[in-house]
Design an enzyme around this catalytic site. Structure first.
Site, PDB file in Angstrom:
ATOM      1  CG  ASP A 250     -12.496  -4.436  -2.932  1.00  0.00           C
ATOM      2  OD1 ASP A 250     -11.534  -5.195  -3.151  1.00  0.00           O
ATOM      3  OD2 ASP A 250     -12.371  -3.195  -2.841  1.00  0.00           O
TER       4      ASP A 250
ATOM      5  CG  ASP B  54      -2.025  -0.968   1.155  1.00  0.00           C
ATOM      6  OD1 ASP B  54      -2.147  -1.628   0.096  1.00  0.00           O
ATOM      7  OD2 ASP B  54      -2.782  -1.102   2.128  1.00  0.00           O
TER       8      ASP B  54
END
Lengths: 218, 257
Positions: free
Chosen positions: B128, B9
């Site tokens: 997702d 990330d």
């Protein structure tokens, strides 16, 4: 060693150009990115990278005169390495673009992968190299496992031009060579140490060979 | 061979979560981390750009450029890609693939435009998914899992592939962060429906989980973040565990070049 060989990388607007250049430089090459034929003059070796569509790339090679650079290299015994689509372009034609002409430097065609598995193949796969090839690595599979992204594979007419084989739900040709011309279906520039080592061996074979400088009309 | 993929990330060009590697001069530098993962035997990398500010987004293109200079395994950039021009910017900088998520849900034609322009092999669609509270199946969420998209995960996966997605990155929101294992039911359902590779994400906690994603979930690649960054497991440990479970993985070359 007195500086790396000067390598002309042919720019056919392929997305792996930058990675190929960086990997060659990492292994000591003095790289010139070539967009016009005369810029390749004096090179000691030529690389044709490639990702994308056979027909579009073949058209770009012709319209920019860069196909002529690759053919001049082959004719003048200057080492030429095709990567991925760049390897497929070394052959005569491809099922991906019927009617489009490859460079014809290695007789044969390019066919869709014959496999029950997912296509494109995206991932790592070990290559079985023919004994005695300068590009290849025998023994430890870690040293000869490379990253592939492709839906098509070469089918040289003469089996003697196949120097590397792999399997993806069926055998396919992973590397080819004929005289000064070689091609790999995988991406050595994305194959970590094994790929960089292959580039290093190729550059070494360029250094070891008779020193020839590509002559191009200006 | 099944790919093992660490995910980093990145916020304004810096790694967000702490990484417990020794021998790094700058543990916040994503490129240095990426090179370390390459050396350890990672098969591929995913950078997820979580930069919120519009001004900070150029940093991801710079990250792609620097990574391509120093890292010689494939890498994907995801997060904040809203147009085919956004995708072009990271691919031209040296990324091998780019992932789209929310923007593709809002405008599914984006997948087609990107696949036509760059080839399906460059286009990853990230999904997702969260199990429905009632009834069977999974719903898709966007905006980092905050907003229900009103789509069934399997139907969306099939549409994304029909529109040109070359790969799916499937994150189980139920499992993400739990360390309870990948959602093999979700993965198995999706893998059986689409002809493109599926990357399993969300839930990796033990070594057994990685092989289960492949054996039970039929995933083509396994992705994890914290178990790698926190030093819980090395890439080698994960690969050895997968190999012991009968999953083919790329062997690690110890000797360098």
């Amino acid at each position: 060693m007195t500086g790396g060989p000067r390598v002309a990388v042919l720019d056919v607007e392929t997305s792996n150009l930058r990675s190929a250049v960086k990997a060659l430089e990492r292994m000591g090459a003095d790289v010139t990115v070539v967009t016009r034929p005369h810029e390749a003059a004096g090179a000691g070796a030529v690389v044709l990278p490639g990702v994308g569509h056979f027909g579009e790339a073949a058209e770009r090679l012709t319209s920019r005169g860069l196909g002529a650079v690759a053919c001049a290299a082959a004719a003048q015994d200057v080492p030429l390495l095709g990567i991925c689509l760049g390897m497929q372009l070394l052959l005569d034609a491809s099922d991906e673009a019927p009617g489009a002409r490859g460079l014809g430097l290695i007789p044969g065609t390019v066919r869709r992968l014959d496999t029950p598995r997912k296509v494109p193949q995206i991932g790592w796969n070990p290559v079985e190299w023919s004994p005695g090839t300068a590009l290849g690595s025998v023994g430890d599979p870690a040293r000869r496992t490379y990253y592939f992204v492709h839906s098509f594979a070469a089918r040289p007419t003469d089996p003697a031009h196949v120097i590397g084989r792999a399997d993806y739900g069926g055998p396919f040709v992973a590397a080819i060579a004929r005289g000064p011309v070689a091609g790999v279906q995988f991406h050595p520039e994305k194959s970590s140490r094994a790929g960089l080592a292959l580039i290093g061996r190729w550059l070494q074979s360029v250094r070891d060979g008779a020193v020839r400088r590509l002559e191009m009309p200006t | 061979m099944i790919r093992v993929i660490p995910c980093l990330d990145v916020d304004r060009g810096r790694v967000v979560k702490g990484v417990n590697f020794v021998d790094l001069r700058d543990a916040g530098d994503p490129v240095e981390l990426a090179a370390a993962y390459d050396a350890q035997g990672a098969d591929e990398l995913v950078f997820l750009d979580i930069t919120a500010s519009h001004e900070g987004r150029g940093t991801i293109v710079e990250l792609a450029r620097r990574t391509a200079e120093q890292v010689f395994i494939p890498f994907t950039i995801g997060g904040g890609i809203r147009s085919d021009d956004d995708m072009y910017a990271v691919l031209a900088a040296g990324a091998d693939k780019a992932a789209v998520n929310s923007a593709a849900l809002r405008d599914p034609g984006l997948i087609t435009r990107c696949a036509t322009r760059f080839g399906s092999q460059c286009v990853v669609v990230a999904i997702d998914a969260k199990r429905r509270a009632e009834g069977d199946g999974w719903d898709v969420y966007l905006n980092g899992g905050r907003v229900p998209a009103g789509r069934d995960a399997v139907a969306w996966a099939e549409e994304a592939v029909a529109r040109g997605a070359g790969e799916l990155l499937v994150t189980s929101m139920d499992r993400d962060g739990t360390k309870d294992g990948f959602d093999t039911a979700l993965l198995g359902e999706l893998s059986g429906r689409v002809p493109v590779p599926v990357i399993a994400s969300g839930g990796a906690g033990t070594l057994d989980h990685f092989a289960a994603a492949v054996v039970d979930g039929h995933a083509d690649a396994v992705l994890a973040a914290s178990v790698f960054h926190d030093g819980v497991y090395s890439i080698r440990q994960v690969k050895e565990a997968m190999a012991a479970a009968g999953v083919a993985v790329r062997p690690i070359d110890d000797e360098g070049i």
